[in-house]
Design an enzyme around this catalytic site. Structure first.
Site, PDB file in Angstrom:
ATOM      1  CG  ASP A  47      -0.274   0.064   2.565  1.00  0.00           C
ATOM      2  OD1 ASP A  47       0.811  -0.228   2.684  1.00  0.00           O
ATOM      3  OD2 ASP A  47      -1.153   0.244   3.506  1.00  0.00           O
ATOM      4  CD  GLU A 118       0.011  -1.509   8.161  1.00  0.00           C
ATOM      5  OE1 GLU A 118      -0.379  -0.718   8.864  1.00  0.00           O
ATOM      6  OE2 GLU A 118       0.418  -1.148   6.992  1.00  0.00           O
ATOM      7  CD  GLU A 185       7.550  -0.555   7.737  1.00  0.00           C
ATOM      8  OE1 GLU A 185       6.695  -1.061   7.265  1.00  0.00           O
ATOM      9  OE2 GLU A 185       7.852   0.747   7.351  1.00  0.00           O
TER      10      GLU A 185
HETATM   11  O1  KIV Z   1       3.516  -1.229   1.802  1.00  0.00           O
HETATM   12  C1  KIV Z   1       4.557  -1.399   1.709  1.00  0.00           C
HETATM   13  O2  KIV Z   1       5.490  -1.324   0.951  1.00  0.00           O
HETATM   14  C2  KIV Z   1       4.955  -2.344   2.852  1.00  0.00           C
HETATM   15  C3  KIV Z   1       6.522  -2.635   3.008  1.00  0.00           C
HETATM   16  C4  KIV Z   1       7.377  -1.782   3.418  1.00  0.00           C
HETATM   17  C5  KIV Z   1       6.705  -3.804   4.035  1.00  0.00           C
HETATM   18  O3  KIV Z   1       4.394  -2.644   3.698  1.00  0.00           O
END
Ligand code: KIV
Length: 282
Positions: A47, A118, A185
């Site tokens: 996203d 998430e 992250e």
């Molecule tokens: O949206 C994204 O690119 C992510 C990565 C940074 C893991 O969630």
């Protein structure tokens, strides 16, 4: 299924054998083609699309339809990599049935192999329901950009012993709920290493040190396309901002000074045909 297509057992085998798992984001057909050709194991249509491609200030603005549009392009470009679609903000938080339905759209309408969402314990019902529908779910803990405002910004998470312990409990909880992998992250390297060792599912880190079972970076960031974004964890493997800018300026200059197109980049009719054409004008 294509015979060389990366599967979940392949990814688990890498963890078991101590072989690092590679993941990169991609958002379109040419990007996915390149990432696939480079032999990367997993492509995430993140996203982060909202920020790096669509120019929004945060990831929360991107919609399901925008995500699906880009996932379709990626699935047309990648034959080998395992494909993960990132569930956008509000596509799984408000209602479990919506969560299953939206996860299903990534698989059914956009050619993804799995979805990512998430959050920790609060996401257990959604993770269980999506997984029970037969859809692999990737978890995401630590800095979860959809809740960056609540977390106080884009900053390192789980720095204290207590917050690290909460993150560990969340990791166990979402593994138990059915997550197939876990993205970590912006968490301290020792914690990510510890969690990677304790969980049976593979961990993929971004800003989480070398102890994760794999690594992920954002395509545009690792190619050095945005020279305004230089967090500590990022290594740029190319200088595309500078290289592309140089090429664009060179194009402008050559068009302006008549250097392009030259005869070698032009098409011609025979002299005879052209003379005949001119004769038609009299
Ligand atoms: O949206 C994204 O690119 C992510 C990565 C940074 C893991 O969630």
């Amino acid at each position: 299924m294509q015979s060389n297509k990366v599967s979940i057992p392949d990814i688990f085998k890498k963890k078991a054998n101590g072989q690092p798992i590679t993941m990169l984001t991609a958002y379109d057909f040419p990007g996915a083609k390149l990432v696939d050709e480079a032999g990367i194991d997993i492509i995430l249509v993140g996203d982060s699309l909202a920020m790096v491609v669509l120019g929004h200030k945060s990831t929360v603005m991107v919609t399901m339809d925008e995500m699906l549009h880009h996932c379709r392009a990626v699935s047309r470009g990648a034959n080998r990599a395992f494909l993960v679609g990132d569930m956008p903000f509000l596509s799984y938080q408000a209602d479990i049935n919506d969560a299953v339905y939206n996860a299903g759209r990534f698989i059914k309408e956009a050619g993804m192999d799995a979805v990512k969402l998430e959050g920790g314990k609060e996401r257990i019902p959604a993770i269980q329901a999506i997984s029970d529908a037969g859809i692999p779910v990737i978890g995401h803990l630590g800095l979860t950009p959809q809740s960056a405002t609540k977390l106080g910004g884009y900053r390192l998470q789980a720095k204290s012993a207590e917050s690290a312990n909460i993150l560990l409990e969340n990791a166990f909880a979402i593994e138990e709920a059915g997550c197939t992998m876990l993205v970590l992250e912006m968490v301290p390297a020792q914690l990510a290493d510890f969690i990677s060792d304790k969980l049976s599912i593979p961990t993929i880190g971004i800003g989480a040190g070398a102890g994760c079972n794999g690594q992920v970076l954002v395509y545009h960031d690792m190619l050095g396309m945005n020279n305004e974004f230089q967090p500590k964890f990022l290594k740029t493997f190319a200088s595309q901002h500078q290289d592309t800018l140089t090429a664009l300026k060179k194009y402008r200059e050559e068009v302006e000074n008549g250097g392009y197109p030259s005869p070698e980049h032009s098409f011609f009719m025979t002299d005879k045909e052209f003379a005949a054409f001119l004769a038609l004008q009299k």
